[in-house]
Design an enzyme around this catalytic site. Structure first.
Site, mmCIF file in Angstrom:
data_model
loop_
_atom_site.group_PDB
_atom_site.id
_atom_site.type_symbol
_atom_site.label_atom_id
_atom_site.label_comp_id
_atom_site.label_asym_id
_atom_site.label_seq_id
_atom_site.Cartn_x
_atom_site.Cartn_y
_atom_site.Cartn_z
ATOM 1 N N ASN B 394 30.900 43.233 42.458
ATOM 2 C CA ASN B 394 31.490 42.774 41.205
ATOM 3 C C ASN B 394 31.995 43.949 40.381
ATOM 4 O OD1 ASN B 394 32.219 41.566 38.828
ATOM 5 N ND2 ASN B 394 30.226 40.697 38.371
ATOM 6 N N ASP B 395 31.061 44.712 39.779
ATOM 7 C CA ASP B 395 31.462 45.788 38.871
ATOM 8 C C ASP B 395 32.399 46.799 39.518
ATOM 9 O OD1 ASP B 395 30.012 44.752 36.786
ATOM 10 O OD2 ASP B 395 28.187 45.821 37.336
ATOM 11 N N VAL B 396 32.223 47.025 40.825
ATOM 12 C CA VAL B 396 33.026 48.064 41.485
ATOM 13 C C VAL B 396 34.461 47.617 41.715
ATOM 14 C CG1 VAL B 396 31.038 49.123 42.599
ATOM 15 C CG2 VAL B 396 32.341 47.364 43.811
ATOM 16 N N THR B 397 34.784 46.360 41.292
ATOM 17 C CA THR B 397 36.165 45.886 41.418
ATOM 18 C C THR B 397 36.745 45.553 40.053
ATOM 19 O OG1 THR B 397 35.517 43.565 41.571
ATOM 20 C CG2 THR B 397 35.599 44.800 43.629
ATOM 21 N N ALA B 435 26.194 45.665 35.289
ATOM 22 C CA ALA B 435 26.500 46.392 34.060
ATOM 23 C C ALA B 435 26.546 45.449 32.855
ATOM 24 C CB ALA B 435 27.822 47.133 34.194
#
Lengths: 152, 465
Positions: B394-397, B435
């Protein structure tokens, strides 16, 4: 300003010191075994004191190994970072060396329970380190065996 | 055996360990490297047995039994452990190295003669300092790794534990440890040694509890580094080159990995270890309350789009590991390749719970490593890709990292999946990631949400093909 005689004396002393250092160097060449001693003589002659402490040698190895580690680890491909962690874990169990020395303590002669304690602590450390050695290397091997190239 | 030959043999062991790490620069050379490591270890052990040369059968029996017990336990663990549990396993192994360092330091204190560092009551001051360093770092590694293990294993919540005055308490404990270490070096008091160890054990717990679950990649790397420094400390006490070299290698390796992980999150090391960031239970972010339209797709829709795509990039994350979806994913990729679709995988440095976690899981599912790419190598490809298939990440995209200077993750390197023609998200719900921030990507026109368990969803897609 410096006294000319003192300067002359100083030059004489320096020459003498240089000669002694030369002698020392010759000795070093002649006897590899006496190298450390000769260096000490030479060092004393030119005003340094004492031999190099073994700690300094160990510390040099330590610092150089950090640099080696730095360059080697940056070369590790990110795909293998997990095996890197498991293999560094396995090799850090070389602490087993200390465990074996402790288990090998002779308890027969001595006065006290201290030696027995050392032996017991060593045995516990030996078991822990062995788990790590076998577990670490084998799981790394298992993981690395999974990395395959595309079959074409 | 002369002392010189012994020292040289330890040097050889140290060099073999360097070669073990060197081998890891490529998968093809890595297996040979690991064998060098085993050889180095064997040399170190045999050499030490020659040095110690126990003269009674009882001691030999202890040594054989000790190695046998440890060896069997280690081998069984290595064979049985599922690949998804690697982070906990590594944390567990670190704790053993830490504890072993403490025990060896204590043994050296009780029987200094065997280690050549003096007689009881007259141990060299330098050795006492090295011993206390080895014991203190070892103790911190031990309890810190145990806390990391319980968090990763899910025995305790991954959420950070924070309380008032935490950092002051840690600082006070740290100062106390240094003071007691100095006092111990001056007096060689056994009780001070144990007090020092006890405080270090406590501080090990305290420095890890405030760090949240998804920061574990940094924590594990950091503990890896600590276990190396502990080994080096003991190496100085014993004057053993193999231990000093290894300690330095492992210490710098862990430090570099920590750095790479922090860079992957665009956070400073101190920001991570001071902790309190995020948690597994992070609630929906502010503003997520409003209803925004989301395009939801079914497995059949996804299967149709994927089969008709020219190229697909799969982006796995921790969710894939939790759902154990890697095998189903490989099956799906194989079907797509049969249809002539180009399939590759994109890995973010901090995907998962430890460095390289995703790569190992994909390797386990027999995904060839030359289809798996790092962020820098594949990020420019998304623009020419038909489908980005995000599974459990999720956060890494999150495009906010590039576009929204207000976002807490602004500046973090991300996989630019939104540049692909279609983005598919396999996710349980719309909840925010670790996050705690909303991912605006969910609401974009070219995004298709596939709600459900990662493994089940992929299996359904496979069926629909």
């Amino acid at each position: 300003m410096s006294d000319p005689i003192t300067v002359h004396e100083a030059a004489e002393q320096a020459r003498a010191a240089a000669e002694r250092a030369l002698d020392a160097a010759e000795q070093a060449q002649a006897f590899a075994d006496a190298a450390a001693l000769a260096a000490e003589t030479g060092a004393a002659a030119i005003g340094l004191s004492g031999a190099v402490d073994p700690f300094v040698y160990r510390f040099s190895i330590f610092v150089l190994a950090i640099f080696v580690g730095y360059y080697v680890v940056w070369n590790v491909t990110p795909a293998l970072h997990t095996p890197l962690m498991s293999v560094t874990n396995a090799i850090s169990s070389v602490i087993v060396v200390g465990a074996l020395l402790a288990v090998g303590v002779s308890t027969g002669a001595a006065l006290d329970g201290a030696a027995t304690w050392a032996k017991a602590l060593g045995f516990a450390a030996l078991v822990l380190a062995s788990i790590n050695i076998f577990g670490g290397f084998l799981v790394t091997q298992r993981m690395l065996g999974m990395y395959r190239r595309k079959d074409r | 055996m002369s002392a010189n030959i012994v020292a040289l043999l330890y040097l050889v062991a140290g060099i073999l360990f360097i070669l073990a790490l060197r081998g890891l620069s490529h998968p093809e050379t890595s297996r040979r490297g690991n064998q060098y490591g085993m050889l180095g270890m064997a040399i170190a052990v045999v050499t030490t047995l020659f040095v110690a040369r126990p003269d009674d059968a009882w001691t030999w029996a202890l040594i054989v039994v000790g190695i046998a017990i440890g060896g069997v336990i280690g081998a069984v663990i290595a064979r049985r452990i599922p690949m998804t549990a690697m982070p906990q396993l590594v944390a567990g192994f670190h704790s053993l190295v830490g504890l072993a360092a403490v025990l060896v330091a204590a043994a050296a204190l009780y029987a200094p003669g065997a280690f050549g560092i003096g007689e009881p009551g007259r141990i060299h001051v330098a050795s006492l300092i090295e011993m206390s360093l080895g014991a203190a770092i070892g103790a911190v590694t031990f309890t810190g790794s145990i806390v990391a293990f319980t968090k990763l294993q899910g025995l305790v919540s991954g959420a950070p534990v924070v309380f008032a005055g935490q950092h002051k308490l840690n600082l006070a404990l740290g100062i106390a440890i240094v003071a007691i270490g100095a006092w111990f070096a001056a007096t060689e008091s056994h009780s001070l040694f144990w007090l020092l160890t006890l405080l270090a054990l406590v501080i090990g717990v305290l420095i890890i509890i405030p760090i949240g679950g998804a920061d574990m990649p940094v924590v594990i790397s950091m503990l890896n580094s600590y276990s190396g420094w502990a080994a080096a400390g003991i190496g100085f006490t014993l004057g053993n080159t193999a231990l000093i070299i290894t300690g330095a290698l492992v210490g710098s390796s862990g430090a570099i990995l920590s750095y790479i992980m922090c860079r992957g999150m665009n956070r400073s090391f101190f920001n991570v270890i001071l902790g309190g960031f995020g948690g597994e239970t992070a609630g929906p972010a502010a503003g997520a309350g409003e209803e925004r339209p989301v395009k939801q797709g079914s497995a059949e829709d996804a299967a149709f789009l994927l089969r008709n795509a020219g190229s697909v990039i799969i982006v796995p994350g921790y969710g894939m590991a939790v759902a154990q979806a890697q095998h189903a994913l490989k099956e799906m990729a194989d079907l797509l390749k049969k249809e002539g679709v180009k399939v590759s995988y994109a890995i973010h440095p901090v995907a998962g719970r430890m460095p390289g976690h995703m790569n190992v899981l994909l390797a386990e599912a027999q995904v060839p490593y030359d289809e798996v790419f790092e962020l820098d190598d594949i990020n420019s490809e998304f623009a020419n890709t038909d489908v980005a298939f995000v599974i459990g990440a999720n956060d890494v995209t999150n495009p906010a990292a590039k576009e929204d200077p207000q976002s807490p993750i602004y500046g973090m390197p991300v996989l630019e999946v939104w540049k692909a023609d279609t983005v598919m998200f396999v996710k349980r719900s719309l909840s925010s990631g670790y996050a705690g921030i909303d991912n605006t990507l969910f609401y974009r026109d070219n995004t298709m949400m596939l709600f459900g368990d990662a493994k089940k969803m992929v299996e359904e897609i496979v069926k629909a093909m």
